[in-house]
Design an enzyme around this catalytic site. Sequence first.
Site, PDB file in Angstrom:
ATOM      1  N   PHE B 116       0.850  -1.190   0.000  1.00 48.67           N
ATOM      2  CA  PHE B 116       0.000   0.000   0.000  1.00 48.67           C
ATOM      3  C   PHE B 116       0.880   1.231   0.000  1.00 48.67           C
ATOM      4  CE2 PHE B 116      -4.358   1.384   0.598  1.00 48.67           C
ATOM      5  CZ  PHE B 116      -5.042   0.268   0.180  1.00 48.67           C
ATOM      6  N   GLN B 240      -7.414  15.080   2.861  1.00 48.71           N
ATOM      7  CA  GLN B 240      -6.769  14.189   1.887  1.00 48.71           C
ATOM      8  C   GLN B 240      -7.584  14.028   0.611  1.00 48.71           C
ATOM      9  OE1 GLN B 240      -6.201   9.671   2.565  1.00 48.71           O
ATOM     10  NE2 GLN B 240      -4.164  10.579   2.546  1.00 48.71           N
ATOM     11  N   HIS B 242      -7.806  11.569  -2.349  1.00 50.03           N
ATOM     12  CA  HIS B 242      -7.368  10.234  -2.759  1.00 50.03           C
ATOM     13  C   HIS B 242      -7.138  10.260  -4.263  1.00 50.03           C
ATOM     14  CE1 HIS B 242      -7.389   5.959  -3.577  1.00 50.03           C
ATOM     15  NE2 HIS B 242      -7.399   5.709  -2.288  1.00 50.03           N
ATOM     16  N   LEU B 252     -14.640   5.864  -4.829  1.00 49.42           N
ATOM     17  CA  LEU B 252     -13.294   5.404  -4.517  1.00 49.42           C
ATOM     18  C   LEU B 252     -12.919   4.127  -5.266  1.00 49.42           C
ATOM     19  CD1 LEU B 252     -10.859   5.734  -2.537  1.00 49.42           C
ATOM     20  CD2 LEU B 252     -12.084   4.195  -1.016  1.00 49.42           C
ATOM     21  N   GLU B 255      -6.457   2.135  -3.443  1.00 48.18           N
ATOM     22  CA  GLU B 255      -5.016   2.129  -3.674  1.00 48.18           C
ATOM     23  C   GLU B 255      -4.499   0.687  -3.784  1.00 48.18           C
ATOM     24  OE1 GLU B 255      -3.233   5.198  -1.263  1.00 48.18           O
ATOM     25  OE2 GLU B 255      -1.788   3.728  -0.561  1.00 48.18           O
ATOM     26  N   ARG B 286      -0.413   9.505  -0.807  1.00 46.49           N
ATOM     27  CA  ARG B 286      -1.563   9.981  -1.593  1.00 46.49           C
ATOM     28  C   ARG B 286      -1.449  11.439  -2.002  1.00 46.49           C
ATOM     29  NH1 ARG B 286      -6.347   6.814   1.757  1.00 46.49           N
ATOM     30  NH2 ARG B 286      -5.875   4.772   0.858  1.00 46.49           N
ATOM     31  N   HIS B 353     -11.374  12.879   0.237  1.00 44.33           N
ATOM     32  CA  HIS B 353     -11.502  11.556   0.837  1.00 44.33           C
ATOM     33  C   HIS B 353     -11.530  11.541   2.354  1.00 44.33           C
ATOM     34  CE1 HIS B 353     -11.229   7.256   0.888  1.00 44.33           C
ATOM     35  NE2 HIS B 353     -10.053   7.233   1.465  1.00 44.33           N
ATOM     36  N   ARG B 394      -2.633  11.279   5.712  1.00 44.31           N
ATOM     37  CA  ARG B 394      -2.783   9.924   6.237  1.00 44.31           C
ATOM     38  C   ARG B 394      -2.301   8.885   5.230  1.00 44.31           C
ATOM     39  NH1 ARG B 394      -6.385   6.127   5.422  1.00 44.31           N
ATOM     40  NH2 ARG B 394      -8.072   7.364   4.530  1.00 44.31           N
TER      41      ARG B 394
END
Lengths: 258, 584
Positions: B116, B240, B242, B252, B255, B286, B353, B394
């Site tokens: 990730f 954030q 994304h 979404l 990732e 991100r 996000h 994050r």
Amino acid sequence: MSTATVDNNHSAALDAAESTDAHLITVTLRVRRYNPEVSDQASWVDYKLEMDPKERVLDALHKIKWEIDGTLTFRRSCAHGICGSDAMRINGRNRLACKTLLKDINPEKPITVEPIKGLAVLKDLVVDMEPFFQAYRDVMPFLITKGNEPTRERLQSSEDRERFDDTTKCILCAACTSSCPVFWNDGQYFGPAAIVNAHRFIFDSRDEAAEQRLEILNDRDGVWRCRTTFNCTDACPRGIEVTKAIQEVKRALITRRF
Amino acid sequence: MQIHKYDTVIVGAGGAGMRAAIEATKRSRTAVLTKLYPTRSHTGAAQGGMAAALANVEDDNWEWHTFDTIKGGDYLVDQDAAEILAKEAIDAVLDLEKMGLPFNRTPEGRIDQRRFGGHTRNHGEAAVRRSCYAADRTGHMILQTLYQNCVKEGVEFFNEFYVLDLLLTEVDGVKHTAGVVAYELATGEIHVFHAKAVIFASGGNGKFFKVTSNAHTLTGDGQAAAFRRGLPLEDMEFFQFHPTGIWRMGILLTEGARGEGGILRNKDGERFMEKYAPVMKDLASRDVVSRAIYTEIREGRGCGPEGDHVYLDLTHLPPEQLDAKLPDITEFARTYLGIEPYTDPVPIQPTAHYAMGGIPTNVQGEVLSDNTTVVPGLYAAGEVACVSVHGANRLGTNSLLDINVFGRRSGIAAAEYASTHDFVELPEDPEAQVIEMVESMRDATGNEKVTDIRKALQETMDTNAMVFRTEQTLKQAVEDIAELKRRFQRVSVQDKGKRYNTDLLEAIELGNLLDLAEVLAVSALARKESRGGHYREDFPNRDDVNFMRHTMAYREVGDDGTETIRLDYKPVVQTRYQPMERKY
């Protein structure tokens, strides 16, 4: 640097997806309205809307609520088929409004939208979900084990994990249960969703209470009421083979193997 | 009006709320108030996984995870909190497995792990497999598993109860928690919950952006209630984006798709992330990837007729792998775009996000009323809170972790507080403010519509406060929001009834969004540097001398009733990691 691995000859589907041409069409949403604060009677109300056919039925409902009549009431949250809030009967079939595109349900004709059946209607498209969740809670939908827990994770082979994969997808939207003619006639029937969630544990190799759950479902309101009409499988927005899961529970009750 | 009395009241039934409820119910008389049915919460939309250095598939340890979290947050992370997050991650995953969560498995039957963004081996050497996952519906499985265990523990839920106010009572000059006030959606009735301890676990506030992965219901109700009562909000400028939302819709696409080998490409088919992040490429953090995508688009290398998106390419991955590891997101592409991801690349763009900021807490989940003072009996956990484990950005898979670690911690701490303290008295007329809010909104006859103001808010936020910001755009946002708040004074709703009045609910939610958008814009305007998710084109560098500190925003009401936002700052907790230049 790696380049040019994307084919520049796009498929027609991709071209259509990327198209920014707005060609709005006129659709009619025929919505079943009911508000006991105003009247005891439910009625059909037509709304004519200018919509992009790629939009969702949920978008159309929002357009009504936000621009025409703020009293139209329905549940929704995630808007992409994960939270399970907006199951409704669209053109006579149970679907999620957020997962149904207008172009996929023939927007030429009036689109009927009504609450799911078999649960009491509280207002417009909002139904009482309590009996549905009660049936779910009654099948003991949680892992039950005996003896000592390991310090690390329990081991489970990929095959054992795969055995109940399909029924872990359930989002408790009630599209299956409220499409079932047995449930319509007798609200005491556990209904497909509760059985799906029992299946998810009965066939989990880590669980040790399959016998108890099977006994619950052996009840007169249990799996034997299922008449395999497959409505539930057709209705499931997550593509779960609901009827097959019910059949597997029935078979487990006979063979006591799971 | 009804009055209820509970030791512990939890607001929200997503991952953090239900994880807290499992602990609190065992230790105190607990009620969970939630505006949605628990399984509808947006935790269920999380896809890719939950980070924990289990080292099931390759070498890993919690220290590396701590470092990655701090670096990912661009050194705005409180390092003591990040260490707790990474250490307790391992038990948090094992606890969920024991509760029944069906993780994907390795050939040996252990919990499988995948790569990730931003998670690395040995302080940035290479990507590491740290994300524990259940296909691409890990959040769904966490939400279901926690709800199942709430059923098992007999957790008491009040479904479709919308909490509108926090009750604080002054005792010996200190404000103590006295409970909350809720509006019952089914009946329109007001309920006062008198409680010793309250935990806010009510989720994020992303709905002030237009293109967002957030649910319609993510309207920052907890943050706004605390803010109205004079409590600060921390680091709200850090939001954030994304990298991979479905173009225009914002839905979404995990990732994990890139963790499984997916590649981002521009209109020339170029794997452009090689230019921006030579080591981690598509798996950089991100904020880095989202800026890279918009840079490609701005420089004319975007895809489609208007060049306003790029592609997530999965076509080189075997269909069996997509079916087994990414079934939901491939179905989203089919359903919403009508394309086949086996053979077509997927049009994507960054999508709003996650709020890194929120109600400030310490590592026990106790809410702070300033930089150091705890509000007795008040707790927060999950996206509504700011511990701060996410800092300025994050890492993916750290939010499902956050809700489990800090949900559990706050559940235990709140219940222990409740069992060692007495109720404080309710304030006089505890329901007054809510009744006034609800009735004035229901009876209002102004000519402004919720939908118009909300649309305008989302437009200005997308245009002026997104991935790239400048003084000029942020000033524009502040100005626009002020005007929208004036218009909001004249808003009215059509539904005047009591039964399931979601028209009224949406108006109240919009009020919350307006307040929080203003905090974001004002905080962002004052932060004259670029760090993590907050990028100022006029101040493109990180400024550790002046800005390695948390923003604390307070609502102040003047004698004449005018509201202003006062900004203060709080030092970052630094333990063992010195700030370094951030490269991926």
